[in-house]
Design a protein around this motif. Structure first.
Motif, PDB file in Angstrom:
ATOM      1  N   SER A  23       0.648  -1.244  -0.173  1.00  0.00           N
ATOM      2  CA  SER A  23       0.136   0.292   0.458  1.00  0.00           C
ATOM      3  C   SER A  23       0.746   2.054   0.244  1.00  0.00           C
ATOM      4  CB  SER A  23      -0.546  -0.030   1.456  1.00  0.00           C
ATOM      5  OG  SER A  23      -0.367   0.030   2.383  1.00  0.00           O
ATOM      6  N   CYS A  24       2.037   1.187   0.088  1.00  0.00           N
ATOM      7  CA  CYS A  24       3.404   2.285   0.245  1.00  0.00           C
ATOM      8  C   CYS A  24       3.786   2.735  -2.077  1.00  0.00           C
ATOM      9  CB  CYS A  24       4.136   2.042   0.840  1.00  0.00           C
ATOM     10  SG  CYS A  24       3.874   1.824   2.187  1.00  0.00           S
ATOM     11  N   THR A  25       4.331   3.838  -1.625  1.00  0.00           N
ATOM     12  CA  THR A  25       4.878   3.984  -2.616  1.00  0.00           C
ATOM     13  C   THR A  25       5.815   5.175  -2.210  1.00  0.00           C
ATOM     14  OG1 THR A  25       3.639   5.870  -3.063  1.00  0.00           O
ATOM     15  CG2 THR A  25       3.210   4.175  -4.555  1.00  0.00           C
ATOM     16  N   VAL A  26       6.994   5.231  -2.577  1.00  0.00           N
ATOM     17  CA  VAL A  26       7.860   6.016  -2.219  1.00  0.00           C
ATOM     18  C   VAL A  26       8.847   6.734  -3.569  1.00  0.00           C
ATOM     19  CG1 VAL A  26      10.254   6.566  -1.353  1.00  0.00           C
ATOM     20  CG2 VAL A  26       9.228   4.855  -0.036  1.00  0.00           C
ATOM     21  N   ALA A  41       6.865  10.253   1.515  1.00  0.00           N
ATOM     22  CA  ALA A  41       5.923   8.148   1.416  1.00  0.00           C
ATOM     23  C   ALA A  41       4.675   8.572   1.009  1.00  0.00           C
ATOM     24  CB  ALA A  41       6.725   6.999   2.285  1.00  0.00           C
ATOM     25  N   TYR A  42       4.103   7.904   0.620  1.00  0.00           N
ATOM     26  CA  TYR A  42       2.062   7.717   0.303  1.00  0.00           C
ATOM     27  C   TYR A  42       2.328   6.419   0.896  1.00  0.00           C
ATOM     28  CZ  TYR A  42      -2.103   7.747  -1.352  1.00  0.00           C
ATOM     29  OH  TYR A  42      -3.682   7.868  -1.524  1.00  0.00           O
ATOM     30  N   VAL A  43       1.072   6.086   2.209  1.00  0.00           N
ATOM     31  CA  VAL A  43       0.852   5.137   2.310  1.00  0.00           C
ATOM     32  C   VAL A  43      -1.047   4.265   2.396  1.00  0.00           C
ATOM     33  CG1 VAL A  43      -0.009   3.165   4.916  1.00  0.00           C
ATOM     34  CG2 VAL A  43       2.568   4.657   4.275  1.00  0.00           C
ATOM     35  N   ALA A  44      -1.547   4.438   1.530  1.00  0.00           N
ATOM     36  CA  ALA A  44      -2.765   4.461   1.511  1.00  0.00           C
ATOM     37  C   ALA A  44      -3.696   3.500   2.977  1.00  0.00           C
ATOM     38  CB  ALA A  44      -3.272   3.589   0.074  1.00  0.00           C
ATOM     39  N   LEU A  45      -4.736   4.008   3.543  1.00  0.00           N
ATOM     40  CA  LEU A  45      -5.346   3.333   3.933  1.00  0.00           C
ATOM     41  C   LEU A  45      -6.959   2.911   3.687  1.00  0.00           C
ATOM     42  CD1 LEU A  45      -4.400   5.183   7.426  1.00  0.00           C
ATOM     43  CD2 LEU A  45      -3.504   3.598   6.498  1.00  0.00           C
ATOM     44  N   ASP A  46      -7.633   1.777   3.836  1.00  0.00           N
ATOM     45  CA  ASP A  46      -8.452   1.439   3.899  1.00  0.00           C
ATOM     46  C   ASP A  46      -9.611   2.198   4.106  1.00  0.00           C
ATOM     47  OD1 ASP A  46      -7.330  -0.780   2.094  1.00  0.00           O
ATOM     48  OD2 ASP A  46      -7.201  -1.560   3.434  1.00  0.00           O
ATOM     49  N   GLU A  47      -9.629   2.643   5.658  1.00  0.00           N
ATOM     50  CA  GLU A  47     -10.764   3.215   6.391  1.00  0.00           C
ATOM     51  C   GLU A  47     -11.318   4.454   6.203  1.00  0.00           C
ATOM     52  OE1 GLU A  47      -7.714   2.439   7.804  1.00  0.00           O
ATOM     53  OE2 GLU A  47      -8.000   0.511   8.167  1.00  0.00           O
ATOM     54  N   ARG A  48     -12.294   5.330   6.287  1.00  0.00           N
ATOM     55  CA  ARG A  48     -12.568   6.581   6.009  1.00  0.00           C
ATOM     56  C   ARG A  48     -12.046   7.871   7.453  1.00  0.00           C
ATOM     57  NH1 ARG A  48     -11.585   4.925   1.353  1.00  0.00           N
ATOM     58  NH2 ARG A  48     -13.904   5.352  -0.012  1.00  0.00           N
ATOM     59  N   LEU A  49     -12.493   8.868   7.270  1.00  0.00           N
ATOM     60  CA  LEU A  49     -12.292   9.342   8.476  1.00  0.00           C
ATOM     61  C   LEU A  49     -13.788   9.569   9.329  1.00  0.00           C
ATOM     62  CD1 LEU A  49      -8.668  10.928   8.619  1.00  0.00           C
ATOM     63  CD2 LEU A  49      -9.692   9.160  10.215  1.00  0.00           C
ATOM     64  N   PRO A  50     -14.421  10.573  10.264  1.00  0.00           N
ATOM     65  CA  PRO A  50     -15.699  10.617  10.421  1.00  0.00           C
ATOM     66  C   PRO A  50     -15.375  12.364  10.049  1.00  0.00           C
ATOM     67  CG  PRO A  50     -14.792  10.023  12.761  1.00  0.00           C
ATOM     68  CD  PRO A  50     -13.763   9.506  11.509  1.00  0.00           C
ATOM     69  N   GLY A  51     -16.269  12.745   9.637  1.00  0.00           N
ATOM     70  CA  GLY A  51     -16.300  14.084   9.011  1.00  0.00           C
ATOM     71  C   GLY A  51     -15.355  14.470   7.476  1.00  0.00           C
ATOM     72  N   TYR A  52     -15.217  12.890   7.160  1.00  0.00           N
ATOM     73  CA  TYR A  52     -15.027  12.803   5.539  1.00  0.00           C
ATOM     74  C   TYR A  52     -15.299  11.948   4.942  1.00  0.00           C
ATOM     75  CZ  TYR A  52     -11.717  16.113   7.546  1.00  0.00           C
ATOM     76  OH  TYR A  52     -10.914  18.159   8.135  1.00  0.00           O
ATOM     77  N   PRO A  53     -16.369  11.381   4.894  1.00  0.00           N
ATOM     78  CA  PRO A  53     -17.862  10.683   4.200  1.00  0.00           C
ATOM     79  C   PRO A  53     -16.906  10.608   2.681  1.00  0.00           C
ATOM     80  CG  PRO A  53     -18.927  12.063   4.563  1.00  0.00           C
ATOM     81  CD  PRO A  53     -17.759  12.224   5.374  1.00  0.00           C
ATOM     82  N   GLY A  54     -16.508   9.370   2.025  1.00  0.00           N
ATOM     83  CA  GLY A  54     -16.461   9.239   0.584  1.00  0.00           C
ATOM     84  C   GLY A  54     -15.245   9.402  -0.053  1.00  0.00           C
ATOM     85  N   ARG A  55     -13.969   9.942   1.260  1.00  0.00           N
ATOM     86  CA  ARG A  55     -12.682  10.522   0.829  1.00  0.00           C
ATOM     87  C   ARG A  55     -11.674   9.475   1.187  1.00  0.00           C
ATOM     88  NH1 ARG A  55     -12.254  16.546   0.455  1.00  0.00           N
ATOM     89  NH2 ARG A  55     -14.538  17.402   0.040  1.00  0.00           N
TER      90      ARG A  55
END
Length: 142
Positions: A36-39, A47-61
């Motif tokens: 899930s990482c790129t450098v 580096a960038y690490v993609a997370l699967d979850e959404r955060l409260p207040g940011y649905p759909g992002r």
């Protein structure tokens, strides 16, 4: 569970191998894999690490962890327009490579909307000063 370390081959410098090792440890603490990482090897190294979850207040992002050699870890959300990410918080601290458990606690705090963890302003932990100095920083603080 231990994530197997898959470091992309062909790194021109040991600092990048040390960074991939840190990313593998962090992603294992988060229960995801280093795939899930790129450098980005440009200066400052990031580096960038993609997370699967959404955060409260940011649905759909989509949510990502960002790392760079100056500020360390930050959490960000993707924009709908494909522009730059919106940084929500920085982990901060004395090192660009905190223990993986600290990064996992940071992500949990974001999901719990706990504003006591992290900071809004970008910390200047160190200056980008080339791969040799990055390698030293990664090895002494890891």
């Amino acid at each position: 569970m231990t994530a197997s370390l898959h470091i992309p081959t062909g790194h021109p410098h040991p600092a990048l191998t040390a960074l991939w090792t840190h990313l593998a440890e962090v992603t294992a603490a988060l229960g995801i894999g280093p795939e899930s990482c790129t450098v980005d090897h440009d200066s400052p190294v990031s580096a960038y690490v993609a997370l699967d979850e959404r955060l409260p207040g940011y649905p759909g992002r989509d949510v990502a962890l960002l790392w760079d050699e100056v500020h360390g870890w930050a959490a960000a959300v993707e924009t709908h327009s494909g522009e730059d990410l919106i940084v929500l918080r920085y982990l901060g601290g004395p090192t660009i490579v905190p223990p993986p458990g600290d990064v996992a606690r940071f992500v949990r705090a974001l999901h719990e909307d706990d504003h006591r963890v992290g900071r809004l302003d970008p910390p200047a932990i160190r200056a980008a000063a080339g791969l040799a100095e990055l390698d030293a920083a990664l090895r002494t603080t890891a």
